[in-house]
Design a protein around this motif. Sequence first.
Motif, PDB file in Angstrom:
ATOM      1  N   TYR A  96       0.835  -1.213   0.000  1.00 56.55           N
ATOM      2  CA  TYR A  96       0.000   0.000   0.000  1.00 56.55           C
ATOM      3  C   TYR A  96       0.868   1.261   0.000  1.00 56.55           C
ATOM      4  O   TYR A  96       0.532   2.249  -0.664  1.00 56.55           O
ATOM      5  CB  TYR A  96      -0.921  -0.008   1.215  1.00 56.55           C
ATOM      6  N   SER A 104       1.689   2.339  -3.397  1.00 56.33           N
ATOM      7  CA  SER A 104       0.547   2.543  -4.288  1.00 56.33           C
ATOM      8  C   SER A 104       0.142   4.012  -4.352  1.00 56.33           C
ATOM      9  O   SER A 104       0.774   4.880  -3.733  1.00 56.33           O
ATOM     10  CB  SER A 104      -0.643   1.709  -3.802  1.00 56.33           C
ATOM     11  N   VAL A 163       0.560   1.438  -9.088  1.00 61.30           N
ATOM     12  CA  VAL A 163      -0.166   0.462  -8.267  1.00 61.30           C
ATOM     13  C   VAL A 163      -1.388   1.139  -7.660  1.00 61.30           C
ATOM     14  O   VAL A 163      -1.289   2.240  -7.107  1.00 61.30           O
ATOM     15  CB  VAL A 163       0.730  -0.113  -7.149  1.00 61.30           C
ATOM     16  N   ARG A 164      -2.550   0.500  -7.770  1.00 60.56           N
ATOM     17  CA  ARG A 164      -3.790   1.041  -7.199  1.00 60.56           C
ATOM     18  C   ARG A 164      -3.931   0.563  -5.751  1.00 60.56           C
ATOM     19  O   ARG A 164      -3.853  -0.631  -5.478  1.00 60.56           O
ATOM     20  CB  ARG A 164      -4.982   0.565  -8.025  1.00 60.56           C
ATOM     21  N   GLY A 165      -4.117   1.484  -4.830  1.00 61.18           N
ATOM     22  CA  GLY A 165      -4.224   1.120  -3.420  1.00 61.18           C
ATOM     23  C   GLY A 165      -5.442   1.717  -2.748  1.00 61.18           C
ATOM     24  O   GLY A 165      -5.813   2.868  -3.025  1.00 61.18           O
TER      25      GLY A 165
END
Length: 428
Positions: free
Chosen positions: A178, A181, A264-266
Motif C-alpha cells: 500500500y 501505491s 499500483v492502485r491502493g
Amino acid sequence: MSDWICANTLLRGKPFSFNRYPFQRRIADDMHPDLVCKKCSQVGLTEVQIRKLAAFLVRNRGTSGIYTMPDVKMFRRVSKARIQPLIEKNKVFNTPEDANSVRSMDLIQLQSSFLYVTASTEGDATSINADIVFNDEVDLTDQQMLSLFQSRLQNSDWKIKQQFSTPTFTGFGIDASYNLSDQHEYMVKCDACNHWQVPDFEPRFVHIPGLPTHIDNLEEIDEQLALELDLEGAYVCCERCRAPLDLGREDNREWVPKFPGRSVRGYQVRPFSGSRISIQYIVKQLIEYKRLNYIRGWYNTVLGKSHTDSNVRLSEVDIDNCFKEETVPQLGKWDPVFVGIDFGQTCHLVLGTPTPMGDCRPFYFETIHVNNLIERIKEICSIYNGVSGACDRHPYTPTAEAVFEASGKKIWPVEYKGTQPLNIVKDI
C-alpha cells in the motif's frame, strides 16, 4: 461490475446491495491489474471480492481465476461457507451450459471459465495458469508463494493481480504494498463547514463525553476509564468544526488518491469508512485486546493499521548490529554453540556463541528450504558442539518436533502464549 453483482447475485435470499457499505462499490468496479487493499476486519470485503472474481469469470468466457487463502484450513472454510453457497444459490452460475460442469471445493467451472480456490502452497502456485489472481489475507500468506502465484499470469492477456488483507507489521506485506501505491482514502465532507477529511480513531475526529482533555492517544483508554465515559453518546466529528459527521451516505464521500501518478492502485479501508463500526465497539475491543496483552491485534483487525511493537520485532538496525563483525570466530571442539531457526517455506538459521559478557554473538547465517532442514541440522550437530537452541513450534509443528529429535533434543520448539503465569508442576 458492481451493477452486475447487484443484478445477478443474492445475499440471504435478497439482491446483493452496497447500501450497508457504500465504499465497497468503487473497489468492486476497479479492475486495475495491480490492486492492493489494506483493510480492517468485518467490513464485508471478502464477500465482495469473491463475487467480483466469479463475475469476471462469467462475463469473460474462457478465462481462469485463482482465489488464494493462506492455509488449507482457511481455504476449506472460505470455499465451503462462502464460495460454494454463492455458486449453488444463484441462477447466473447455474445455466443450462453449467449442467455438466466440474464443481468441487477447489475447482469450480463457470460455463467455459474456471475458478481455482487454493491454499498458498508451492504445488498450487506452480501448477495453474490464470488470467486473474485474488490473494486474500496477504499478511498471513508465505510471501514467496505470492510471487509464484503472480507468475501464473505470464501467458494471459489480462494479467490481473489483486490483493486484500488486514495488516500486521509496519513495512511488511499489505502495508508495504500500500505504501508504494497511489493510496486511495475514503474522504467525507462535513455538512456543517464543507471540510473534506479522512476520519480515524483519534481525538481530533472522536467526541466522547467524559474523556479527559489530557489524553492525546485514545489507546490510553483502559477498563477503569471506560466506565467513566459516555460511550453511547460518542460520535465521529469534523476535525475543523467538531460537528457530527454523517458516515453512511455516498453523496458526501469520495475515494481520493494521495499519489495519483503511481502505477499500483491502493485502497485503505478504515473503521470509519462506513457507519457500521461504532466508537463504543472500538473501545470495547481495545479493552479486550489489552486484557489479552495483544495490542497489535487491535491495531491490525479493528483499526486496519500496521503496528510494530519494539518488544516483538527486531529493527533492521538491530539485525545489522548482530553481523557487524566480519570474522568468523575460531571455535574449539567443545566450544558451545546456540542454534536459532525461523520457520517458513524458506527457513532462516542462525548460529551463535556465548561471549564473556554473557550474551550471544551470531557468527553464521543461512537460508534453507524446509524440505532440507532436518539433514542440515544433523550436519550442523556433527560439526559444532550445539548445546541449546530454539525454533518456531507453529505453523510447522511436525517439522519442529523432527528438529527437536534430530538435534538430540537440544533445539526446542517454542511458542508465545501471552503473559499468563505457568502452572508449575513439581516432581514428587
